[in-house]
Scaffold this motif. Structure first.
Motif, PDB file in Angstrom:
ATOM      1  N   GLY A  50       0.773  -1.233   0.000  1.00  0.00           N
ATOM      2  CA  GLY A  50       0.000   0.000   0.000  1.00  0.00           C
ATOM      3  C   GLY A  50       0.802   1.281   0.000  1.00  0.00           C
ATOM      4  O   GLY A  50       0.288   2.341   0.356  1.00  0.00           O
ATOM      5  N   GLU A  53      -0.922   3.308  -4.784  1.00  0.00           N
ATOM      6  CA  GLU A  53      -2.281   2.796  -5.006  1.00  0.00           C
ATOM      7  C   GLU A  53      -2.475   2.422  -6.467  1.00  0.00           C
ATOM      8  O   GLU A  53      -2.131   3.189  -7.378  1.00  0.00           O
ATOM      9  CB  GLU A  53      -3.306   3.858  -4.599  1.00  0.00           C
ATOM     10  CG  GLU A  53      -4.744   3.389  -4.697  1.00  0.00           C
ATOM     11  CD  GLU A  53      -5.733   4.459  -4.234  1.00  0.00           C
ATOM     12  OE1 GLU A  53      -6.949   4.238  -4.379  1.00  0.00           O
ATOM     13  OE2 GLU A  53      -5.277   5.514  -3.737  1.00  0.00           O
ATOM     14  N   SER A  56      -6.237   0.362 -11.164  1.00  0.00           N
ATOM     15  CA  SER A  56      -7.378  -0.545 -11.287  1.00  0.00           C
ATOM     16  C   SER A  56      -6.955  -1.938 -10.833  1.00  0.00           C
ATOM     17  O   SER A  56      -5.766  -2.221 -10.680  1.00  0.00           O
ATOM     18  CB  SER A  56      -7.887  -0.599 -12.734  1.00  0.00           C
ATOM     19  OG  SER A  56      -6.879  -1.093 -13.607  1.00  0.00           O
ATOM     20  N   THR A  58      -7.504  -5.398  -8.072  1.00  0.00           N
ATOM     21  CA  THR A  58      -7.614  -5.587  -6.632  1.00  0.00           C
ATOM     22  C   THR A  58      -6.447  -6.407  -6.071  1.00  0.00           C
ATOM     23  O   THR A  58      -5.869  -7.243  -6.756  1.00  0.00           O
ATOM     24  CB  THR A  58      -8.925  -6.306  -6.261  1.00  0.00           C
ATOM     25  OG1 THR A  58      -8.965  -7.581  -6.924  1.00  0.00           O
ATOM     26  CG2 THR A  58     -10.125  -5.483  -6.652  1.00  0.00           C
ATOM     27  N   GLU A  60      -5.945  -8.681  -2.552  1.00  0.00           N
ATOM     28  CA  GLU A  60      -6.651  -9.247  -1.410  1.00  0.00           C
ATOM     29  C   GLU A  60      -5.674 -10.029  -0.547  1.00  0.00           C
ATOM     30  O   GLU A  60      -4.924 -10.874  -1.057  1.00  0.00           O
ATOM     31  CB  GLU A  60      -7.770 -10.170  -1.910  1.00  0.00           C
ATOM     32  CG  GLU A  60      -8.708 -10.651  -0.838  1.00  0.00           C
ATOM     33  CD  GLU A  60      -9.822 -11.509  -1.419  1.00  0.00           C
ATOM     34  OE1 GLU A  60      -9.876 -12.705  -1.078  1.00  0.00           O
ATOM     35  OE2 GLU A  60     -10.629 -10.982  -2.226  1.00  0.00           O
ATOM     36  N   THR A  65      -9.682  -6.965   1.183  1.00  0.00           N
ATOM     37  CA  THR A  65      -9.342  -6.212  -0.026  1.00  0.00           C
ATOM     38  C   THR A  65      -8.619  -4.925   0.368  1.00  0.00           C
ATOM     39  O   THR A  65      -9.137  -4.132   1.162  1.00  0.00           O
ATOM     40  CB  THR A  65     -10.597  -5.881  -0.853  1.00  0.00           C
ATOM     41  OG1 THR A  65     -11.240  -7.103  -1.238  1.00  0.00           O
ATOM     42  CG2 THR A  65     -10.225  -5.101  -2.108  1.00  0.00           C
ATOM     43  N   ASN A  67      -7.525  -1.331   0.457  1.00  0.00           N
ATOM     44  CA  ASN A  67      -7.986  -0.012   0.032  1.00  0.00           C
ATOM     45  C   ASN A  67      -7.643   0.984   1.143  1.00  0.00           C
ATOM     46  O   ASN A  67      -6.998   0.626   2.136  1.00  0.00           O
ATOM     47  CB  ASN A  67      -9.497  -0.007  -0.284  1.00  0.00           C
ATOM     48  CG  ASN A  67     -10.342  -0.533   0.865  1.00  0.00           C
ATOM     49  OD1 ASN A  67     -10.112  -0.193   2.023  1.00  0.00           O
ATOM     50  ND2 ASN A  67     -11.323  -1.385   0.551  1.00  0.00           N
ATOM     51  N   GLU A  68      -8.067   2.205   0.979  1.00  0.00           N
ATOM     52  CA  GLU A  68      -7.720   3.240   1.956  1.00  0.00           C
ATOM     53  C   GLU A  68      -8.220   2.910   3.357  1.00  0.00           C
ATOM     54  O   GLU A  68      -7.539   3.155   4.361  1.00  0.00           O
ATOM     55  CB  GLU A  68      -8.298   4.590   1.503  1.00  0.00           C
ATOM     56  CG  GLU A  68      -7.824   5.767   2.338  1.00  0.00           C
ATOM     57  CD  GLU A  68      -8.319   7.107   1.792  1.00  0.00           C
ATOM     58  OE1 GLU A  68      -8.210   8.110   2.529  1.00  0.00           O
ATOM     59  OE2 GLU A  68      -8.815   7.127   0.646  1.00  0.00           O
ATOM     60  N   LYS A  69      -9.394   2.286   3.448  1.00  0.00           N
ATOM     61  CA  LYS A  69      -9.981   1.975   4.749  1.00  0.00           C
ATOM     62  C   LYS A  69      -9.301   0.780   5.424  1.00  0.00           C
ATOM     63  O   LYS A  69      -9.236   0.709   6.646  1.00  0.00           O
ATOM     64  CB  LYS A  69     -11.480   1.699   4.595  1.00  0.00           C
ATOM     65  CG  LYS A  69     -12.298   2.916   4.199  1.00  0.00           C
ATOM     66  CD  LYS A  69     -13.772   2.576   4.112  1.00  0.00           C
ATOM     67  CE  LYS A  69     -14.614   3.801   3.738  1.00  0.00           C
ATOM     68  NZ  LYS A  69     -16.055   3.459   3.634  1.00  0.00           N
TER      69      LYS A  69
END
Length: 269
Positions: A50, A53, A56, A58, A60, A65, A67-69
């Motif tokens: 990370g 970014e 496109s 994914t 996992e 998955t 992502n920012e969260k």
């Protein structure tokens, strides 16, 4: 388990570095990501943890998955050892360096000290805990970085060209340690490298060229494909090159003892 699906990434200059890349890495395996300079392998390492970014696709990790969260949650699972040991030593001594990540994780001090000693011993650096960075060799610094990653109990450790700046002795030290980890722990090991000799010891290999996957499989199967290796612009080690030449020579390839001995020499762990 790490699952990468249709991953694409380009830098601000519109230079596409990763192109529609997909693969899976089983838990507990040792996988080598191979490629010549500019193939996208180090960018892939940054994507997996990370630091950059994807445009496109994914990534996992154990069903999460990226992502920012979920970034912090994924980073709790993945550690990385970069290629330059001088750039990753953050403590004033070996002890402080190994403890650095544990302090950030707010690990209680008694447990922290226990882990520092446990993993310093595992990498053969217990006698160096009070040494300063300038008193260590490149291989020793790399061992300290590995100890720091191990101490944080990550599920996955990425070694990004971790042997590329070391002398032969340092390379041998780190290689033995990675092999030991692969054989004795349930951690997933990902080695980013262009060294076929090194990659030959891993369970699985993925070869990149210009950001695309051009081959994957067991190293013993991939590395007998001379056209694939030449296409990837990887340097074929002398021992492997001799094996390939003999296996193509009509007068020598039927000498099974010779061919098997050469392959054993190349693939020995």
């Amino acid at each position: 388990m790490i699952k990468v699906k249709n991953l694409t990434f380009q830098y601000d200059d519109n230079r596409e570095v990763i192109r529609d890349l997909s693969f899976e890495i089983p838990k507990g395996s040792w996988v080598s990501i191979l490629g010549h300079n500019g193939s996208g392998k180090s960018t892939l390492a940054k994507l997996l943890i990370g630091l950059v970014e994807a445009d496109s696709g994914t990534i996992e990790v154990d069903g999460i998955t990226l992502n920012e969260k979920t970034l912090n949650e994924v980073r709790k699972k993945i550690g990385i050892v970069f290629q330059n040991p001088d750039n990753q030593f953050v403590g004033v001594t070996v002890k402080h360096d190994i403890a650095f990540g544990l302090e950030n994780m707010q690990v209680p001090q008694p447990e922290m000290l226990a882990r520092v000693h446990e993993y310093a011993k595992m990498v053969g650096m217990e006698e160096f805990l009070n040494k300063e960075p300038q008193q260590l060799s490149g291989g020793q610094k790399q061992r300290v970085a590995i100890a720091g990653a191990l101490a944080m109990h990550k599920d996955v450790i990425i070694f990004d060209e971790a042997t590329s700046m070391l002398d032969p002795e340092g390379v041998n030290e780190v290689t033995k340690l990675i092999r030991h980890l692969n054989q004795t722990t349930d951690q997933t090991i990902i080695t980013i490298t262009h060294d076929l000799d090194f990659a030959l010891m891993s369970d699985y290999a993925i070869i990149l060229k210009d950001g695309e996957k051009i081959g994957e499989g067991k190293p013993v199967d991939l590395f007998v494909n001379e056209d694939l290796l030449k296409s990837s612009k990887l340097n074929i080690p002398m021992g492997l090159n001799v094996y390939l030449k003999i296996s193509q020579d009509e007068s020598l390839k039927n000498n099974k003892e010779l061919v098997e001995a050469l392959w054993s020499f190349n693939s020995i762990k």
